[in-house]
Write a protein that holds these residues in place. Structure first.
Motif, short mmCIF file in Angstrom:
data_model
loop_
_atom_site.label_atom_id
_atom_site.label_comp_id
_atom_site.label_asym_id
_atom_site.label_seq_id
_atom_site.Cartn_x
_atom_site.Cartn_y
_atom_site.Cartn_z
N LEU A 151 0.83 -1.21 0.00
CA LEU A 151 0.00 0.00 0.00
C LEU A 151 0.86 1.26 0.00
N ILE A 152 1.94 1.23 0.77
CA ILE A 152 2.83 2.40 0.84
C ILE A 152 3.47 2.68 -0.52
N TYR A 153 3.97 1.64 -1.18
CA TYR A 153 4.61 1.85 -2.47
C TYR A 153 3.59 2.25 -3.54
N ALA A 154 2.37 1.73 -3.43
CA ALA A 154 1.32 2.16 -4.36
C ALA A 154 1.04 3.66 -4.18
N ALA A 155 1.03 4.11 -2.92
CA ALA A 155 0.81 5.53 -2.65
C ALA A 155 1.97 6.37 -3.16
N PHE A 156 3.19 5.87 -2.99
CA PHE A 156 4.36 6.59 -3.53
C PHE A 156 4.28 6.71 -5.05
N LEU A 157 3.89 5.61 -5.70
CA LEU A 157 3.77 5.64 -7.16
C LEU A 157 2.71 6.64 -7.60
N ALA A 158 1.57 6.63 -6.90
CA ALA A 158 0.50 7.57 -7.25
C ALA A 158 0.98 9.01 -7.11
N TYR A 159 1.67 9.30 -6.01
CA TYR A 159 2.20 10.65 -5.82
C TYR A 159 3.20 11.01 -6.91
N SER A 160 4.09 10.07 -7.23
CA SER A 160 5.15 10.36 -8.21
C SER A 160 4.58 10.67 -9.59
N VAL A 161 3.42 10.13 -9.90
CA VAL A 161 2.78 10.41 -11.18
C VAL A 161 2.01 11.74 -11.12
N VAL A 162 1.25 11.93 -10.03
CA VAL A 162 0.43 13.14 -9.91
C VAL A 162 1.30 14.39 -9.87
N GLN A 163 2.45 14.31 -9.22
CA GLN A 163 3.29 15.51 -9.10
C GLN A 163 3.88 15.95 -10.45
N LEU A 164 3.73 15.12 -11.47
CA LEU A 164 4.21 15.49 -12.80
C LEU A 164 3.20 16.34 -13.58
N ARG A 165 1.98 16.42 -13.08
CA ARG A 165 0.95 17.17 -13.81
C ARG A 165 1.37 18.64 -13.98
N ALA A 166 0.97 19.21 -15.09
CA ALA A 166 1.36 20.58 -15.43
C ALA A 166 0.92 21.58 -14.36
N VAL A 167 -0.24 21.34 -13.77
CA VAL A 167 -0.77 22.28 -12.78
C VAL A 167 0.12 22.38 -11.55
N HIS A 168 0.95 21.35 -11.31
CA HIS A 168 1.80 21.34 -10.12
C HIS A 168 3.25 21.74 -10.41
N ARG A 169 3.56 22.07 -11.63
CA ARG A 169 4.96 22.24 -12.01
C ARG A 169 5.65 23.40 -11.28
N GLY A 170 4.93 24.47 -11.03
CA GLY A 170 5.58 25.62 -10.42
C GLY A 170 5.54 25.63 -8.91
N ASN A 171 5.07 24.55 -8.31
CA ASN A 171 4.92 24.51 -6.85
C ASN A 171 6.18 23.94 -6.21
N VAL A 172 6.84 24.76 -5.40
CA VAL A 172 8.10 24.36 -4.79
C VAL A 172 7.93 23.24 -3.78
N VAL A 173 6.71 23.09 -3.23
CA VAL A 173 6.47 22.01 -2.27
C VAL A 173 6.74 20.66 -2.90
N TYR A 174 6.30 20.48 -4.14
CA TYR A 174 6.52 19.21 -4.82
C TYR A 174 8.00 18.97 -5.08
N GLU A 175 8.75 20.04 -5.29
CA GLU A 175 10.19 19.90 -5.46
C GLU A 175 10.82 19.32 -4.19
N ARG A 176 10.44 19.88 -3.04
CA ARG A 176 11.00 19.41 -1.77
C ARG A 176 10.59 17.97 -1.48
N LEU A 177 9.30 17.70 -1.63
CA LEU A 177 8.81 16.36 -1.33
C LEU A 177 9.43 15.31 -2.26
N SER A 178 9.56 15.66 -3.53
CA SER A 178 10.12 14.70 -4.48
C SER A 178 11.58 14.40 -4.17
#
Length: 317
Positions: A60-87
Motif C-alpha cells: 500500500l505504501i509503495y502504491a501511494a508513492f507511485l501515485a504521488y510520483s505520477v500526480v506531481q508530474l501534472r502541469a498544474v503542479h509544475r511551479g509549486n516548490v512544495v513538490y520539489e522538496r517532497l520529491s
C-alpha cells in the motif's frame, strides 16, 4: 508561475526511482542477496515482532508513492516548490529503503538501524512538509496520505529494528526485561500516533499503528499474554483515535491485573466512543438466571452419574 515551467530532473526521475526500489526488493529475493528479511528477523526473536502479514502494508505504501510520483508530474503542479522538496526527499527515502533491505538481508543489523533512523527523520520531514502545504498552499488533503502511511509504519519499524539489534546483542529488553520493554515500545508508538492525530488532524498514522499493534497481538497472543494485552489496548486506542473504529464496549481492563496500565484504562474511559462497565457486564438479570439454571442442571446431572452440560466448569475434588 505558468504551467509550462519545466520540471526539475528530480521530479522527472521520481517515478523511475520508486519503480526501481520495488524491483530491487523483488530481485534481492530472487538472486539470493543474503537471507530473507523474515528469516533474519526470526533469528533474533523479540516481543515487539509483528505477525508476518503486517509487512503487506509495504504494498500500500509503495502504491501511494507511485501515485504521488505520477500526480506531481501534472502541469498544474509544475511551479509549486512544495513538490520539489517532497520529491527530493522521497527519492532519498527510496534509496535508503533499498539500502536498508541490502544491509538487513546480509545481517548488518547495526547498519540497518542507522539507515532506518535516517528514514524515520525523512519520514517526519515529509509528513510535516505535506501537512504544512495543505494549510499554507491550499493543496488537497490527498498529498498527505503517502507520507502519513509511511511515517506510521516506519515509526513502528524503527522500534522493531532497534529491538532486533538488542536481541542480536543478547540484550533482549535491556535492564527492564523483554516484556516491560515491549510494552514501553507499544506505549511510545501509541503516544506518537495520538499526538500526530491531535496535532495535525491526521488519522492515517494511528490507523497504521493500530494495524501494527494488532499484528503484534496475533504474533504473541499464545506465548506472552502481557504483551498481547498491551498490543490489544494499543490497537484499540489507535483505531478509536483514527476513527476507523466507531466505538467500543468494555467490561474488563488490563489494569485490573497490572496497575501500571491504569493510565491506559483512564485514557480509554475518557474517550466518548467508549462505553464501560465495572467488570460486571455478565451480571444482568438474564445472565444471572441462566447461570443459576446451568448450575442447577449440572448438579442434577452429576448426582445422576451423567456428564454436566458442555461448558460447565467442574472443580477438582
Amino acid at each position: 508561475m505558468p504551467p509550462t515551467t519545466p520540471l526539475s530532473p528530480l521530479r522527472v526521475a521520481l517515478p523511475a526511482v520508486v519503480v526501481a526500489n520495488i524491483l530491487f526488493n523483488t530481485v534481492a529475493a530472487r538472486v539470493g542477496l543474503g537471507e530473507g528479511v523474515q528469516v533474519v528477523s526470526r533469528r533474533h526473536v523479540h516481543l515487539f515482532m509483528p505477525a508476518p502479514y503486517a509487512f503487506a502494508i509495504w504494498g500500500l505504501i509503495y502504491a501511494a508513492f507511485l501515485a504521488y510520483s505520477v500526480v506531481q508530474l501534472r502541469a498544474v503542479h509544475r511551479g509549486n516548490v512544495v513538490y520539489e522538496r517532497l520529491s527530493a526527499m522521497l527519492i532519498l527515502t527510496n534509496v535508503l529503503a533499498a539500502a536498508w533491505v541490502a544491509a538487513f538481508r546480509v545481517g548488518w543489523i547495526d547498519v540497518s538501524v542507522g539507515i532506518i533512523a535516517l528514514s524515520l527523520a525523512l519520514g517526519v520531514a515529509m509528513f510535516v512538509t505535506a501537512h504544512r502545504a495543505r494549510t499554507t498552499h491550499g493543496l488537497s488533503t490527498w498529498i498527505t496520505a503517502p507520507f502519513s502511511l509511511y511515517l506510521g509504519w516506519i515509526s513502528v519499524a524503527t522500534l522493531a529494528n532497534v529491538s532486533t539489534l538488542l536481541a542480536s546483542m543478547g540484550v533482549n529488553g535491556g535492564a527492564y526485561g523483554p516484556t516491560p520493554f515491549a510494552v514501553a515500545l507499544l506505549a511510545g508508538a501509541v503516544i506518537l500516533a495520538v499526538a500526530l492525530a491531535v496535532g495535525f488532524r491526521d488519522y492515517l498514522v494511528p490507523a497504521v499503528v493500530s494495524w501494527a499493534s494488532f499484528a503484534i497481538l496475533v504474533e504473541h497472543q499464545l506465548t506472552n499474554p502481557s504483551v498481547a494485552a498491551a498490543a490489544l489496548v494499543a490497537a484499540l486506542l489507535t483505531a478509536l483515535q483514527s476513527g476507523h473504529l466507531g466505538g467500543a464496549g468494555l467490561d474488563v481492563f488490563v489494569s485490573e491485573g497490572d496497575a501500571s496500565f491504569a493510565p491506559v484504562s483512564q485514557a480509554l474511559l475518557a474517550m466518548p466512543q467508549v462505553v464501560a462497565t465495572p467488570h460486571a457486564g455478565a451480571s444482568s438479570h438474564e445472565g444471572l438466571a441462566r447461570t443459576n439454571l446451568v448450575a442447577a442442571r449440572s448438579v442434577i446431572a452429576i448426582l445422576n452419574g451423567l456428564t454436566p452440560p458442555p461448558g460447565t466448569v467442574v472443580a477438582d475434588g
